[in-house]
Scaffold this motif. Structure first.
Motif, PDB file in Angstrom:
ATOM      1  N   GLY A 143      77.522 118.354 -71.535  1.00 14.66           N
ATOM      2  CA  GLY A 143      76.335 117.517 -71.488  1.00 14.66           C
ATOM      3  C   GLY A 143      76.017 116.993 -70.109  1.00 14.66           C
ATOM      4  N   MET A 144      74.734 116.728 -69.895  1.00 13.56           N
ATOM      5  CA  MET A 144      74.250 116.097 -68.666  1.00 13.56           C
ATOM      6  C   MET A 144      73.241 115.031 -69.045  1.00 13.56           C
ATOM      7  SD  MET A 144      73.762 119.306 -66.037  1.00 13.56           S
ATOM      8  CE  MET A 144      73.535 118.144 -64.661  1.00 13.56           C
ATOM      9  N   GLU A 145      73.246 113.949 -68.277  1.00 12.68           N
ATOM     10  CA  GLU A 145      72.329 112.838 -68.539  1.00 12.68           C
ATOM     11  C   GLU A 145      71.884 112.212 -67.230  1.00 12.68           C
ATOM     12  OE1 GLU A 145      73.193 109.715 -71.659  1.00 12.68           O
ATOM     13  OE2 GLU A 145      73.097 108.427 -69.885  1.00 12.68           O
ATOM     14  N   SER A 188      75.137 111.778 -64.972  1.00  9.23           N
ATOM     15  CA  SER A 188      76.431 111.913 -65.658  1.00  9.23           C
ATOM     16  C   SER A 188      76.608 113.334 -66.167  1.00  9.23           C
ATOM     17  CB  SER A 188      76.525 110.943 -66.846  1.00  9.23           C
ATOM     18  OG  SER A 188      76.327 109.605 -66.435  1.00  9.23           O
ATOM     19  N   PHE A 189      77.839 113.811 -66.111  1.00  8.63           N
ATOM     20  CA  PHE A 189      78.203 115.128 -66.641  1.00  8.63           C
ATOM     21  C   PHE A 189      79.471 114.971 -67.467  1.00  8.63           C
ATOM     22  CE2 PHE A 189      81.091 118.745 -66.265  1.00  8.63           C
ATOM     23  CZ  PHE A 189      80.309 119.769 -66.790  1.00  8.63           C
ATOM     24  N   SER A 190      79.524 115.624 -68.618  1.00 12.54           N
ATOM     25  CA  SER A 190      80.723 115.559 -69.457  1.00 12.54           C
ATOM     26  C   SER A 190      81.037 116.933 -70.025  1.00 12.54           C
ATOM     27  CB  SER A 190      80.542 114.551 -70.600  1.00 12.54           C
ATOM     28  OG  SER A 190      79.619 115.024 -71.553  1.00 12.54           O
ATOM     29  N   PHE A 191      82.326 117.217 -70.118  1.00 13.17           N
ATOM     30  CA  PHE A 191      82.809 118.453 -70.739  1.00 13.17           C
ATOM     31  C   PHE A 191      83.988 118.086 -71.626  1.00 13.17           C
ATOM     32  CE2 PHE A 191      85.600 122.096 -71.111  1.00 13.17           C
ATOM     33  CZ  PHE A 191      84.716 123.133 -71.380  1.00 13.17           C
ATOM     34  N   ARG A 192      83.918 118.487 -72.880  1.00 15.34           N
ATOM     35  CA  ARG A 192      84.992 118.195 -73.828  1.00 15.34           C
ATOM     36  C   ARG A 192      85.292 119.453 -74.636  1.00 15.34           C
ATOM     37  NH1 ARG A 192      87.626 114.074 -76.433  1.00 15.34           N
ATOM     38  NH2 ARG A 192      86.575 112.553 -75.096  1.00 15.34           N
ATOM     39  N   HIS A 203      89.141 116.449 -71.632  1.00 18.19           N
ATOM     40  CA  HIS A 203      87.781 116.162 -71.181  1.00 18.19           C
ATOM     41  C   HIS A 203      87.731 115.988 -69.672  1.00 18.19           C
ATOM     42  CE1 HIS A 203      89.342 111.963 -71.374  1.00 18.19           C
ATOM     43  NE2 HIS A 203      88.583 111.823 -70.302  1.00 18.19           N
ATOM     44  N   ILE A 204      86.539 116.178 -69.118  1.00 17.95           N
ATOM     45  CA  ILE A 204      86.224 115.881 -67.720  1.00 17.95           C
ATOM     46  C   ILE A 204      84.899 115.124 -67.706  1.00 17.95           C
ATOM     47  CG2 ILE A 204      85.670 116.824 -65.453  1.00 17.95           C
ATOM     48  CD1 ILE A 204      87.386 119.224 -66.090  1.00 17.95           C
ATOM     49  N   TRP A 251      93.657 114.130 -71.363  1.00 22.04           N
ATOM     50  CA  TRP A 251      94.130 115.007 -72.442  1.00 22.04           C
ATOM     51  C   TRP A 251      94.680 114.123 -73.553  1.00 22.04           C
ATOM     52  CZ3 TRP A 251      99.638 117.262 -72.648  1.00 22.04           C
ATOM     53  CH2 TRP A 251      99.783 118.071 -73.790  1.00 22.04           C
ATOM     54  N   LYS A 252      94.250 114.409 -74.775  1.00 21.23           N
ATOM     55  CA  LYS A 252      94.688 113.654 -75.942  1.00 21.23           C
ATOM     56  C   LYS A 252      95.184 114.642 -76.991  1.00 21.23           C
ATOM     57  CE  LYS A 252      93.021 109.992 -79.079  1.00 21.23           C
ATOM     58  NZ  LYS A 252      91.838 109.154 -79.416  1.00 21.23           N
ATOM     59  N   TRP A 253      96.405 114.421 -77.499  1.00 23.74           N
ATOM     60  CA  TRP A 253      96.971 115.325 -78.490  1.00 23.74           C
ATOM     61  C   TRP A 253      97.451 114.537 -79.700  1.00 23.74           C
ATOM     62  CZ3 TRP A 253      99.347 113.588 -74.179  1.00 23.74           C
ATOM     63  CH2 TRP A 253     100.610 112.999 -74.328  1.00 23.74           C
TER      64      TRP A 253
END
Length: 619
Positions: A143-145, A188-192, A203-204, A251-253
């Motif tokens: 996503g981008m915002e 804003s930029f997000s990658f999940r 995520h980043i 990182w979430k596990w």
């Protein structure tokens, strides 16, 4: 969104589209250490069908000297793998008048001082947000915002002061115009990417914010003495540029539905460049520079953070524990002030349930936080508010640290009793002082106070004896221990806060709310805020899920705040009669629109909100 806009958006959500609501009283180690409060997460059910969803509203607040209009629209469009969302809103205040009257009680009773101020403070605030999220599969979203904010204000103060002493008197008249406007843009930029069905993911997040602010102030002053008159005209022009960039990777596990671990790192860079120049109008009808009022500030921050936390459930016990380490490097290149330091911020959250349904629970929490100075507090720009008073920032401010410890007993899911403490070190407070050149002039600046500890007990009591009536009240008692400087003794005050809402659910989908809010006298440094109690009345009518109309009146009894500052030579008492703080009549209308099935709004994750708050925060 905040205030009525936020309420309107929350009321537009349908209960069947809400999967769960999660309340986090204290931010964990995965959040910024500057984020001292908690959070409420509303998890929506994800619908796959394409469609539109949105809400539009218009609210207004009116009184004899105040007008405010708040149009707002939000939308969401799902089309295949693409999700487009956005919002636009405005807070338009064409009229915002008020009074600012003061008097002083001198230790030398041969002197007296009174002042009268009348101000006009119209402003407008606009924001626009657009975001796009792409989901190529069930596990990945990108996503981008971009968000744009603009604010403009023009404050005009008419001041009349009279100072009388044994050696004579002096009367002054002043007009002070302060024009301030800023523009702020955030990208804003997000990658999940999700790793399994339990919720494991990495995520980043990347954010960049730029704010540019300009001020143009002019002061016209006329003095009258027994021997004659004199006048002066001067102006100050300022420009402030701010930049905030951040990168967050984590990182979430999961190991089961409730057991999970989380690690991550974050880097934030902040830059503030301010400068201002002052001129005075000379007898030769030209502007002459006043170097003593000029300033420049070049301030940089680098914050690097590592965090880790783990949560698990075992029978009746739930535990979440984490640690955040931050390395901060600050540089005031103008005044040659540099600091670098490591900080560690632990967080522990323990819950014990006395029964399987968790109707009765005991919750213990501990966390350590930091609050870095707001940029307005660091800015050394001198802002004159009258002939005898001005405000100025302090570039040498240090961050404030807070240790929070709470113990909460929950009964029947709803009733809560909390005891705890907030232990504050280097607390950032406004402090009133006398000008060293002219002690009859006072000014407000910002200081780090050595210690301020709050020991509190809080009680929440909801009650609904019948289906058409509900009552919810919150009561807080606080013991406040203040030590301004290390060599001082602690000063103790006892405070209380109360909030109660009575709601009546009437026929024809009408709801009536009566709300009380009150507080005792409050203390901060050498200043005090007078006790204040307000009563609000709201009535809302709904037509299905689409339309709602709200009318009401806030502060029915027209109660205004008052302030007291205790200085060495005098006590200064101020009555602040801003019409925006008095009795306000409110009316609003809201419309929800949708086409197709209701859909889940997938927004771009942002990670700089707590740092961005420093751009607009006022103490």
């Amino acid at each position: 969104m905040d205030g009525t806009l936020l309420m309107s958006y929350l009321q537009s959500l349908r209960s069947e589209n809400i999967q769960r609501i999660e309340v986090v009283p204290m931010a964990g180690a995965d959040e910024d250490a500057i984020m001292q409060g908690g959070a409420i997460y509303i998890w929506l059910r994800q619908m796959k069908e394409k469609g539109w969803q949105g809400n539009t509203s218009l609210f207004s607040s009116l009184s004899s000297g105040f007008q405010q209009y708040e149009p707002h629209v939000t939308w969401n469009r799902l089309q295949g793998k693409w999700n487009w969302y956005g919002s636009m809103s405005m807070i338009y205040q064409p009229q915002a008048d008020g009074i600012l009257d003061g008097n002083r009680i001198y230790t030398d009773n041969r002197k007296s001082f009174t002042s009268e101020g009348r101000f006009e403070d119209p402003s407008d605030y606009e924001t626009c947000q657009n975001g796009l999220v792409y989901t190529p599969d069930d596990k990945t979203n990108v996503g981008m915002e971009i968000e744009y904010i603009r604010r403009y204000s023009s404050r005009l103060m008419h001041s009349h002061s009279l100072l009388e002493a044994e050696e004579g008197w002096m009367e002054s008249l002043g007009d002070y115009r302060q024009v301030d406007h800023y523009q702020m843009v955030t990208g804003s930029f997000s990658f999940r990417h999700q790793l399994d069905t339990l919720g494991s993911a990495w995520h980043i997040l990347v954010d960049y914010t730029q704010k540019r602010s300009n001020g143009d102030n002019r002061y016209d002053i006329c003095w009258q003495y027994p021997s004659g008159m004199s006048d002066s005209i001067y102006r100050t022009q300022s420009r402030m540029d701010y930049r905030i960039a951040s990168l967050d990777a984590g990182w979430k596990w999961f190991r089961g539905k409730t057991n999970y671990g989380q690690v991550g790192l974050k880097y934030t860079f902040t830059q503030m460049k301010d400068k201002a120049g002052s001129d005075g109008w000379s007898e030769t009808s030209s502007w002459i520079p006043i170097p003593g009022y000029d300033y420049a500030l070049d301030y940089h921050e680098h914050i690097m953070a590592l965090y880790a936390q783990y949560a698990f459930d075992w029978k009746s016990l739930s535990l979440k524990a984490g640690l955040r380490g931050e390395y901060s490097q600050t540089s005031d290149r103008t005044n040659v002030i540099q600091r670098s330091y490591w900080d560690f911020f632990p967080h522990v959250d323990v819950t014990y349930a006395f029964d399987k349904l968790r109707r009765r629970m005991l919750v213990g929490q501990y966390a350590r936080y930091i609050e870095r100075p707001a940029f307005s507090a660091l800015n050394p720009n001198r802002v004159q508010t009258s002939d005898y008073h001005y405000q100025i920032g302090n570039p040498a401010l240090k961050p404030m640290y807070t240790d929070r410890l709470n113990l909460t007993f929950v009964y029947d899911y709803r009733y809560t009793l909390t005891i705890g403490c907030n232990l504050n070190r280097d607390l950032i407070r406004q402090f009133t002082k006398q000008d060293p050149v002219n002690p009859d002039v006072s000014f407000v600046t910002y200081e780090n106070h050595n210690r301020e500890n709050h020991w509190f007990v809080a009680l929440n009591i909801p009650w609904q004896p019948v289906y058409w009536f509900s009552w919810n009240s919150n009561w807080v008692g606080v013991r406040q221990d203040i030590r301004v400087y290390a060599e001082n003794h602690f000063q103790t005050h006892y405070l209380y806060f109360g909030n109660a809402t009575a709601s009546f659910f009437l026929p024809w989908d009408v709801r009536l709310d009566l709300q009380y809010t009150g507080s005792s006298r409050l203390y901060s440094g050498n200043s005090e805020v007078n006790p204040r109690h307000t009563l609000d009345l709201r009535c809302q009518k709904r037509w299905g899920d689409r339309w709602s109309v709200q009318i009401g009146v806030d502060n029915i009894f027209n109660q205004f705040p008052g302030y007291v500052a205790r200085l060495d030579d005098y006590i200064h008492v101020t009555d602040y009669g801003a019409k925006s703080s008095g009795r306000l009549f409110k009316i609003g209308i809201s419309w929800n629109f949708n086409a197709g099935r209701k859909i889940n709004k997938m927004a771009v994750e942002k990670d700089s909100s707590s740092e961005r708050d420093r751009l607009t925060k006022q103490y």
